[in-house]
Scaffold this active site. Sequence first.
Site, PDB file in Angstrom:
ATOM      1  N   ASP A   1       7.141   0.825   9.015  1.00 34.96           N
ATOM      2  CA  ASP A   1       6.963   1.006   7.784  1.00 34.96           C
ATOM      3  C   ASP A   1       8.230   0.403   6.863  1.00 34.96           C
ATOM      4  OD1 ASP A   1       5.625   2.337   5.305  1.00 34.96           O
ATOM      5  OD2 ASP A   1       4.808   3.663   6.621  1.00 34.96           O
TER       6      ASP A   1
ATOM      7  N   ASP B   1       5.081  -0.689   2.037  1.00 36.87           N
ATOM      8  CA  ASP B   1       4.881   0.242   1.278  1.00 36.87           C
ATOM      9  C   ASP B   1       4.749  -0.133  -0.165  1.00 36.87           C
ATOM     10  OD1 ASP B   1       4.727   3.264   1.034  1.00 36.87           O
ATOM     11  OD2 ASP B   1       6.472   3.067  -0.258  1.00 36.87           O
TER      12      ASP B   1
ATOM     13  N   GLU C   1       0.532  -2.187   1.701  1.00 40.83           N
ATOM     14  CA  GLU C   1      -0.176  -0.914   1.060  1.00 40.83           C
ATOM     15  C   GLU C   1      -0.043  -1.563  -0.586  1.00 40.83           C
ATOM     16  OE1 GLU C   1       0.150   3.754  -0.120  1.00 40.83           O
ATOM     17  OE2 GLU C   1       2.000   2.339  -0.343  1.00 40.83           O
TER      18      GLU C   1
ATOM     19  N   HIS D   1      -1.385   9.393   5.775  1.00 44.50           N
ATOM     20  CA  HIS D   1      -0.483  10.508   5.695  1.00 44.50           C
ATOM     21  C   HIS D   1      -0.615  10.948   4.368  1.00 44.50           C
ATOM     22  CE1 HIS D   1       1.552   7.028   4.459  1.00 44.50           C
ATOM     23  NE2 HIS D   1       2.483   7.679   3.976  1.00 44.50           N
ATOM     24  N   ASP D   2      -1.479  10.250   3.468  1.00 47.96           N
ATOM     25  CA  ASP D   2      -1.503  10.322   1.921  1.00 47.96           C
ATOM     26  C   ASP D   2      -2.754  10.959   1.530  1.00 47.96           C
ATOM     27  OD1 ASP D   2       1.055   9.185   1.660  1.00 47.96           O
ATOM     28  OD2 ASP D   2       0.459   7.340   1.235  1.00 47.96           O
TER      29      ASP D   2
END
Length: 636
Positions: A180, A281, A339, A410-411
């Site tokens: 990430d 990200d 993302e 994970h969100d």
Amino acid sequence: MSLDRASRVRDVYAHPVGRDAIDRILLQLNRSRSWITNPLIANLRLGVLEALTARFTGPGFLDALLALLNAHPERTIAASGEAVEAWWKEAVFYQIYPRSFADSDGDGNGDLRGILSHLDYLQDLGVDCLWLGPVYDSPNEDNGYDVRDYRAVMAEMGTLQDLDDLIAACHERGMKLIMDLVVNHTSAEHEWFQQAQHDPDGPFGDYYFLRPGKPDTPPNNWTSFFSGPAWRWLPANNRWVLRLFAPGQPDLNWDNPAVRDEVTEIVSWWLDRGVDGFRLDVINYISKMPGLPNGHRFIGDLMGFHGIEHYYYGPHLHEYLRELRGRSFDPHRAFLVGETPGIGIEMGRLLAASDRGELDLVFLFDHLENPGKIRWDDYRYDLNHLKAHYVDYQSRLTANDWMSIFWENHDNPRMISKINPDPQHRTMIGKLLATMALTMRGTPFLYQGQEIAAVNQNFTGLDDLSDIESITRYRETLDRPGEVDGWPEILAGSRDHARTPMRWAPTEGLGFTTGTPWLEPREDSAGFTVAEQHDDPHSVLNHYRELIVLRRAHRALTRGRIDVVEPDAKDWFGYYRVDGADRFFIELNLSDRRLVSRHNSGGRLALGSASDGDSDSKEPGPTLAPYEARVFHVRY
Ligand code: ISL
């Protein structure tokens, strides 16, 4: 040619950014596209439309839209050219949330050696590439998405040596690993921000967005994703600092070339260590509109966040990505997935088409909620929306485009729970989603636990949660007028549902830890751990495994063409995957009712999800069970 008040609605819809913006608004308002595409509206001049809608949108809406569109003159995406061959188009990705995957030392936190000890499991599952969530040194205000030192590993996760070992162990197994990269912001404890606070007028002051002012008036009306204004007051400096996320996550100023140099160096440093690429990200937020103007009220209210139109597709986004790719990613042939919350299919293509030299793939999010819904709404997700999204998306792709396939990370809460929380359907929905993820045309990204049909947790109150987003949002609900209980929306949307420990075994500590887990699991259904599913041929886990084996054996299921059958059929999703004479027919029941099978492909059942006995070897019946998935192999 720039757009103005004399332009027509159809000109806006013909512009990639305009089309995505309009589609987004329609989705949010739960209105069909025919609202815009019917000739009566399509031919309207924008000036006229403005006069008609001003009462609804308030003044300035058209100006805001035109400014966004005219900042992006690139209108077309070349549709020519041969499709690029690339390993990541055939790969199965698996996202690891490091804190919750496996704990090797009993401190209750997942760590790198824990991951290392489960690589055989991942290899056996058929995973080609791991996406490792942030493990950089961090004060963990946002679980590692606030990086204090980009070149160090956070103590509770292990050491740089552990990470080198993990990368090497992946490569030994023929697997890859991406990390990430969180560079829209740093932690407030990062040395750059410390320096900026120490001397705001020195070189590091311009690494961030520091603005003078008064403690009661933030520089603009932008709001944070984690509640309240997007600005934090720094009393010692008498200045505000922009932070779109947590107070401890100040946004980096990418307009400063020194910041871009730093990022280039960080990326090269990791690529030299052997990392195969990055998930970037919120990468579409890096270019902010110069002057940081106020956000439009109507847009902000609609999207839930004020100011978003000034940074979700900023004026220099393409330029900065191209620069970064050319300087650091290309020499290593690194893979990049961005993302990109808030953008739509056309902007996604502009960011990831193979001939544009920016990203390889993007994560879009419009399919994660039904039209008119947001993550905090407690509702049953209708899978027809997921179908419509993929049908539309596939139809717009050219040889230069490729899409990512995912609905968990994970969100977000677990998809099975959103579709239908009734436990009797859990396994079937788990297999349905597995089938779609692994036979749809694109690159699947599985999130840990998805392969064992993980579901939401029975959290009972704020004390059960850890995530900053849930906690700040809950506090915000308490300040709202009226006495509406905020807990149901937090329970519906909390990111913690997906962050509880991986369920390895039906024992105390779930085989995750010998200590006390950092986030207590609140769900103890039998049968949904790796150990229980491992040797059960009918488990969700084995369904994933078999699908991946099938994918690997047949190019039709990876690079092959997709032909959707009856795109408008409700509750039923059928499509062919075709590679020359080799073809598959996939049939999915998207509902909780039995449906008549429409299979007439002539193929034999290669893999089915029906749980009655060893259905895989039997002739399938004339009806599909609720949520049943069938994969037929047809040869010519
Ligand atoms: O909050 C949002 C709007 O509802 C999201 O779209 C948000 O922009 C998105 O989830 C960003 O996520 C990423 O960046 C965050 C971090 O907390 C998340 O975990 C990460 O995936 C800040 O780094």
